[in-house]
Design a protein around this motif. Structure first.
Motif, PDB file in Angstrom:
ATOM      1  N   ARG A 178       2.721  13.681  -7.942  1.00 26.03           N
ATOM      2  CA  ARG A 178       2.568  12.240  -8.080  1.00 26.03           C
ATOM      3  C   ARG A 178       1.487  11.722  -7.139  1.00 26.03           C
ATOM      4  NH1 ARG A 178       6.438   8.571  -4.981  1.00 26.03           N
ATOM      5  NH2 ARG A 178       4.678   8.862  -3.547  1.00 26.03           N
ATOM      6  N   TRP A 179       0.631  10.848  -7.682  1.00 28.59           N
ATOM      7  CA  TRP A 179      -0.443  10.274  -6.876  1.00 28.59           C
ATOM      8  C   TRP A 179      -0.858   8.948  -7.485  1.00 28.59           C
ATOM      9  CZ3 TRP A 179      -3.014  11.120  -2.353  1.00 28.59           C
ATOM     10  CH2 TRP A 179      -4.228  10.460  -2.160  1.00 28.59           C
ATOM     11  N   SER A 180      -1.009   7.938  -6.646  1.00 29.20           N
ATOM     12  CA  SER A 180      -1.475   6.627  -7.085  1.00 29.20           C
ATOM     13  C   SER A 180      -2.818   6.332  -6.441  1.00 29.20           C
ATOM     14  CB  SER A 180      -0.465   5.541  -6.698  1.00 29.20           C
ATOM     15  OG  SER A 180      -1.018   4.251  -6.865  1.00 29.20           O
ATOM     16  N   GLU A 181      -3.807   5.986  -7.250  1.00 27.20           N
ATOM     17  CA  GLU A 181      -5.162   5.716  -6.761  1.00 27.20           C
ATOM     18  C   GLU A 181      -5.517   4.235  -6.920  1.00 27.20           C
ATOM     19  OE1 GLU A 181      -9.166   8.032  -5.958  1.00 27.20           O
ATOM     20  OE2 GLU A 181      -7.283   8.942  -6.514  1.00 27.20           O
ATOM     21  N   ASP A 182      -4.542   3.375  -6.721  1.00 22.16           N
ATOM     22  CA  ASP A 182      -4.716   1.941  -6.909  1.00 22.16           C
ATOM     23  C   ASP A 182      -5.133   1.288  -5.597  1.00 22.16           C
ATOM     24  OD1 ASP A 182      -4.594  -0.729  -7.480  1.00 22.16           O
ATOM     25  OD2 ASP A 182      -2.601  -0.676  -8.383  1.00 22.16           O
ATOM     26  N   TYR A 183      -6.406   0.870  -5.501  1.00 23.34           N
ATOM     27  CA  TYR A 183      -6.910   0.297  -4.260  1.00 23.34           C
ATOM     28  C   TYR A 183      -6.472  -1.146  -4.059  1.00 23.34           C
ATOM     29  CZ  TYR A 183      -9.560   4.293  -2.842  1.00 23.34           C
ATOM     30  OH  TYR A 183      -9.900   5.540  -2.415  1.00 23.34           O
ATOM     31  N   SER A 184      -5.926  -1.759  -5.088  1.00 23.75           N
ATOM     32  CA  SER A 184      -5.410  -3.110  -4.918  1.00 23.75           C
ATOM     33  C   SER A 184      -4.006  -3.112  -4.327  1.00 23.75           C
ATOM     34  CB  SER A 184      -5.393  -3.838  -6.268  1.00 23.75           C
ATOM     35  OG  SER A 184      -4.470  -3.230  -7.159  1.00 23.75           O
ATOM     36  N   ASP A 185      -3.384  -1.934  -4.254  1.00 19.93           N
ATOM     37  CA  ASP A 185      -2.019  -1.813  -3.744  1.00 19.93           C
ATOM     38  C   ASP A 185      -2.048  -1.140  -2.373  1.00 19.93           C
ATOM     39  OD1 ASP A 185       0.631  -1.378  -3.199  1.00 19.93           O
ATOM     40  OD2 ASP A 185       1.001  -0.043  -4.907  1.00 19.93           O
ATOM     41  N   PRO A 186      -1.718  -1.857  -1.298  1.00 14.87           N
ATOM     42  CA  PRO A 186      -1.760  -1.243   0.037  1.00 14.87           C
ATOM     43  C   PRO A 186      -0.749  -0.122   0.220  1.00 14.87           C
ATOM     44  CG  PRO A 186      -0.731  -3.402   0.127  1.00 14.87           C
ATOM     45  CD  PRO A 186      -1.293  -3.270  -1.250  1.00 14.87           C
ATOM     46  N   ASN A 187       0.207  -0.004  -0.699  1.00 11.54           N
ATOM     47  CA  ASN A 187       1.195   1.070  -0.612  1.00 11.54           C
ATOM     48  C   ASN A 187       0.867   2.249  -1.514  1.00 11.54           C
ATOM     49  OD1 ASN A 187       3.022  -0.155   1.291  1.00 11.54           O
ATOM     50  ND2 ASN A 187       3.619  -1.576  -0.330  1.00 11.54           N
ATOM     51  N   SER A 188      -0.288   2.202  -2.186  1.00 13.82           N
ATOM     52  CA  SER A 188      -0.674   3.341  -3.015  1.00 13.82           C
ATOM     53  C   SER A 188      -1.029   4.530  -2.129  1.00 13.82           C
ATOM     54  CB  SER A 188      -1.866   2.976  -3.900  1.00 13.82           C
ATOM     55  OG  SER A 188      -3.024   2.773  -3.111  1.00 13.82           O
ATOM     56  N   ASP A 189      -0.985   5.708  -2.707  1.00 14.14           N
ATOM     57  CA  ASP A 189      -1.275   6.919  -1.923  1.00 14.14           C
ATOM     58  C   ASP A 189      -2.696   6.914  -1.389  1.00 14.14           C
ATOM     59  OD1 ASP A 189       1.258   8.356  -2.345  1.00 14.14           O
ATOM     60  OD2 ASP A 189       0.655   8.373  -4.444  1.00 14.14           O
ATOM     61  N   VAL A 190      -3.637   6.498  -2.213  1.00 12.36           N
ATOM     62  CA  VAL A 190      -5.030   6.554  -1.774  1.00 12.36           C
ATOM     63  C   VAL A 190      -5.306   5.540  -0.664  1.00 12.36           C
ATOM     64  CG1 VAL A 190      -6.023   4.892  -3.408  1.00 12.36           C
ATOM     65  CG2 VAL A 190      -7.379   6.859  -2.642  1.00 12.36           C
ATOM     66  N   ALA A 191      -4.528   4.455  -0.635  1.00 12.86           N
ATOM     67  CA  ALA A 191      -4.722   3.449   0.398  1.00 12.86           C
ATOM     68  C   ALA A 191      -4.070   3.834   1.721  1.00 12.86           C
ATOM     69  CB  ALA A 191      -4.185   2.105  -0.078  1.00 12.86           C
ATOM     70  N   LYS A 192      -2.856   4.357   1.648  1.00 12.93           N
ATOM     71  CA  LYS A 192      -2.136   4.639   2.890  1.00 12.93           C
ATOM     72  C   LYS A 192      -2.205   6.105   3.326  1.00 12.93           C
ATOM     73  CE  LYS A 192       2.415   5.581   0.807  1.00 12.93           C
ATOM     74  NZ  LYS A 192       3.822   5.143   0.697  1.00 12.93           N
ATOM     75  N   GLY A 193      -2.635   6.981   2.413  1.00  9.17           N
ATOM     76  CA  GLY A 193      -2.616   8.414   2.699  1.00  9.17           C
ATOM     77  C   GLY A 193      -3.354   8.834   3.946  1.00  9.17           C
ATOM     78  N   PRO A 194      -4.634   8.405   4.129  1.00  5.60           N
ATOM     79  CA  PRO A 194      -5.365   8.850   5.320  1.00  5.60           C
ATOM     80  C   PRO A 194      -4.675   8.468   6.631  1.00  5.60           C
ATOM     81  CG  PRO A 194      -6.876   7.979   3.693  1.00  5.60           C
ATOM     82  CD  PRO A 194      -5.500   7.660   3.189  1.00  5.60           C
TER      83      PRO A 194
END
Length: 395
Positions: A178-194
């Motif tokens: 599972r992975w979410s790449e939604d930059y409009s969502d601060p809780n998406s994986d791509v936003a919070k992952g790093p």
């Protein structure tokens, strides 16, 4: 999630990574997704002054790209009007445009104050270069095959959703994790992952923050069954590759491509918070060196008769391996409806290759937004016009 993927596919590619995925040299550096037009023009050619990078050393030889003796100047229609190449470049903020056929330059133009010796960032075009290096590692025997389980090289992932996932499935964006790449969502994986990855890696020497975060993700689908664009996973492939070859990606790219093939200038590769080059983003190179990357793949990775890639690798990597809602996806390469295969990055970066015509078209840009149908369709109209002009009989 379905809405997000559909929107991203329409844009031609997804965002290369959040600002925290690379390490800024100055804490006040703004998010690279929201740089102003002036910041784009200043920093896209000089990413090494903004983020931590590692050099890709060039050698003494330079792979010649001679002029063809003819030039292209097509006029084409798009969005209800007629365009010249110069009008397109000005409107769509193109810094570099290069057309090569049979190894010879048909067109080379610059904009936004860029010069031939100036580099430009690749964004996600780096993914396609990472795939090339995976092929080189297989040819070198440093990776057994595409069927190698990811956990064989990254045992830190054992016991996670990556159990049973192969390297090939990572290259196809089909791990099932599972992975979410939604930059409009601060809780998406791509936003919070790093940021989360850095926290998770603290107190665990040697654990890369990307690995630390990716191993916490659950499985959403059976491996190999569903395409899901995942920048975190492309960075994971970069870490896996560095582990397999025993050196950083910049050094390996220098050893396998830059020096032997003859890139004209040193490249620069942005690193992640763990100090490793990002497999999914941000190599800087000159316009002609982008063309040389395209030519290297078109020539199936053979240098002076020596195969750098396994037999058939280049064709396989740049052919459809999985459905993605468009024309298909290979190994970090996009298939296009016009029959080309393409390395694509946000804000208008691309290497487009028409295999049968032996045509390579490179576009470097500073679009006002990361992507979208309007920007993508304009570039496609330009590329199709350049292709038609290139294959037309010479006057």
């Amino acid at each position: 999630m379905k809405r997000l993927i559909a929107a991203a596919l329409a844009a031609g590619s997804l965002v290369a990574g959040s600002s925290a995925a690379q390490v800024a040299l100055k804490p006040e550096t703004p998010n690279l997704l929201f740089w102003s037009a002036e910041q784009q023009a200043r920093w896209y050619p000089a990413m090494e002054t903004v983020y931590q990078t590692r050099p890709i050393a060039a050698g003494d030889r330079v792979h010649a790209l001679p002029l063809s003796g003819r030039t292209l100047d097509p006029v084409f229609t798009h969005a209800g009007r007629t365009w010249t190449v110069d009008e397109y470049m000005a409107t769509y903020r193109v810094s570099g445009l290069l057309v090569i056929r049979d190894g010879r330059v048909l067109l080379e133009k610059y904009g936004l104050g860029r010069r031939p010796q100036d580099r430009w960032t690749s964004f996600s075009v780096a993914k396609s270069v990472t795939a090339i290096l995976v092929g080189a590692a297989i040819q070198d025997g440093r990776i057994k095959s595409l069927q190698t389980p990811v956990t064989d090289i990254l045992p830190e992932l054992r016991g996670s959703a990556y159990d049973g996932v192969t390297l090939r499935q990572l290259l196809m964006m089909s791990s099932g994790v599972r992975w979410s790449e939604d930059y409009s969502d601060p809780n998406s994986d791509v936003a919070k992952g790093p940021t989360e990855g850095v926290k998770l890696a603290q107190g665990q020497p040697g654990l890369n923050p990307v690995v630390a975060y990716m191993r916490t993700l659950p499985r959403a689908h059976a491996p190999g069954t569903k395409f899901n664009y995942n920048t975190g996973e492309t960075d994971l492939v970069g870490i896996l590759l560095a582990r397999a070859v025993g050196m950083g990606l910049a050094d390996y790219a220098s050893e396998k491509i830059w020096k032997p093939y003859g890139m004209e200038m040193e490249g620069a590769w942005v690193t992640d918070p763990g100090g490793l080059e990002r497999g999914g983003c941000c190599i800087s190179m000159t316009l002609r060196d982008y063309g040389r990357v395209g030519q290297f793949v078109l020539d199936e990775g053979v240098i002076d008769g020596h195969p750098v890639l396994p037999p058939g690798w280049a064709l396989e990597a740049t052919s459809k391996q999985i459905e993605n809602g468009q024309a298909g996806y290979g190994y970090f390469w996009w298939m296009q409806p016009n029959g080309a295969y393409q390395a694509t990055g946000i804000f208008g970066q691309s290497i487009t290759t028409f295999r049968e015509d032996r045509i390579i078209i490179v576009v470097n840009s500073a679009w006002p937004k990361s992507g979208g149908p309007d920007l993508r369709d304009g570039r496609t109209a330009l590329i199709n016009a350049l292709r038609q002009a290139a294959i037309a009989p010479a006057p």
